[in-house]
Every structure is written in C-alpha cells, then in structure tokens.
Design a protein around this motif. Structure first.
Motif, short mmCIF file in Angstrom:
data_model
loop_
_atom_site.label_atom_id
_atom_site.label_comp_id
_atom_site.label_asym_id
_atom_site.label_seq_id
_atom_site.Cartn_x
_atom_site.Cartn_y
_atom_site.Cartn_z
N GLN A 1 0.59 -11.23 -12.64
CA GLN A 1 1.34 -11.25 -11.39
C GLN A 1 2.78 -10.87 -11.66
O GLN A 1 3.31 -11.10 -12.74
N LEU A 2 3.39 -10.25 -10.66
CA LEU A 2 4.79 -9.85 -10.74
C LEU A 2 5.63 -10.95 -10.12
O LEU A 2 5.34 -11.43 -9.03
N LEU A 3 6.70 -11.34 -10.82
CA LEU A 3 7.56 -12.43 -10.36
C LEU A 3 8.99 -11.94 -10.23
O LEU A 3 9.54 -11.33 -11.15
N ILE B 1 10.88 -1.93 -0.09
CA ILE B 1 9.90 -1.36 -1.01
C ILE B 1 8.61 -2.20 -0.94
O ILE B 1 8.66 -3.42 -1.02
N PRO B 2 7.45 -1.54 -0.83
CA PRO B 2 6.19 -2.28 -0.84
C PRO B 2 5.90 -2.88 -2.22
O PRO B 2 6.22 -2.27 -3.24
N GLY B 3 5.30 -4.04 -2.21
CA GLY B 3 4.94 -4.70 -3.46
C GLY B 3 4.05 -3.85 -4.34
O GLY B 3 4.17 -3.87 -5.57
N HIS C 1 4.17 -3.10 -8.31
CA HIS C 1 3.02 -3.38 -9.17
C HIS C 1 2.65 -2.15 -9.99
O HIS C 1 2.30 -2.26 -11.17
N SER C 2 2.74 -0.99 -9.37
CA SER C 2 2.43 0.26 -10.06
C SER C 2 3.44 0.52 -11.18
O SER C 2 3.06 0.87 -12.30
N ILE C 3 4.71 0.35 -10.90
CA ILE C 3 5.76 0.54 -11.92
C ILE C 3 5.56 -0.43 -13.08
O ILE C 3 5.70 -0.08 -14.24
N LEU D 1 3.37 -10.12 -4.24
CA LEU D 1 2.01 -9.61 -4.11
C LEU D 1 2.03 -8.14 -3.72
O LEU D 1 3.04 -7.64 -3.20
N ALA D 2 0.94 -7.45 -3.94
CA ALA D 2 0.84 -6.02 -3.61
C ALA D 2 1.09 -5.78 -2.12
O ALA D 2 1.64 -4.75 -1.73
N ASP D 3 0.70 -6.73 -1.26
CA ASP D 3 0.88 -6.58 0.19
C ASP D 3 2.27 -6.99 0.69
O ASP D 3 2.56 -6.81 1.87
N ASP D 4 3.10 -7.53 -0.19
CA ASP D 4 4.45 -7.95 0.19
C ASP D 4 5.38 -6.74 0.27
O ASP D 4 5.06 -5.65 -0.21
N HIS D 5 6.55 -6.98 0.86
CA HIS D 5 7.64 -6.01 0.86
C HIS D 5 8.89 -6.74 0.40
O HIS D 5 9.06 -7.93 0.67
#
Length: 77
Positions: free
Chosen positions: A36-38, A20-22, A26-28, A50-54
């Motif tokens: 930041q999402l941890l 799943i893409p970060g 982030h959207s959810i 990060l948004a660019d992570d998977h």
C-alpha cells in the motif's frame, strides 16, 4: 501544467501539480500485491492512498510503501 517533485521511499519523482488520481501514484510507486502507498505526515498517522483516491499535489509530498498486511493480535503464551 507545472511539475512538482514528490518522494516515494526516498526516491525523487517529477509529477504534475494539482489533483492526481491514486492509481497514477500507484503506477509510479510500482505498487503490487498486498503493498500500500502511504502519505507520510509529520507527527501524525500516515494516510493510505488507494488507487481510487485523489490527492492534491503541491510539491515535496513524501510517500512510503507499506506491506499492507494487517498484523494479527497474538496472545503471549
């Protein structure tokens, strides 16, 4: 694809299993501004996503939302 449950700040969400893409997470989580999402890890340091992570979602992953601001080191007076 099979749905799995994840938890963001204690709230349950259903999401597809697998890679799943970060930015989807982030959207959810409705991440905005300096937040930041941890990914919470037992007995270890939480990992920022990060948004660019998977990330691979297997189910029951727990995330929290941090303020994302670095604390400045202040010398006591």
């Amino acid at each position: 694809m099979a749905k799995r449950k994840i938890f963001i700040d204690g709230e349950k969400h259903e999401i597809d299993a697998g890679l799943i893409p970060g930015h989807t997470l982030h959207s959810i989580a409705d991440i905005s501004g300096p937040q930041q999402l941890l990914l919470e890890r037992d007995s270890d340091i939480d990992v920022p996503i990060l948004a660019d992570d998977h990330i691979i979602i297997d189910g029951d992953e727990r995330f929290s939302i941090g303020d994302g601001r670095r604390q400045s080191k202040q010398t006591p007076a």
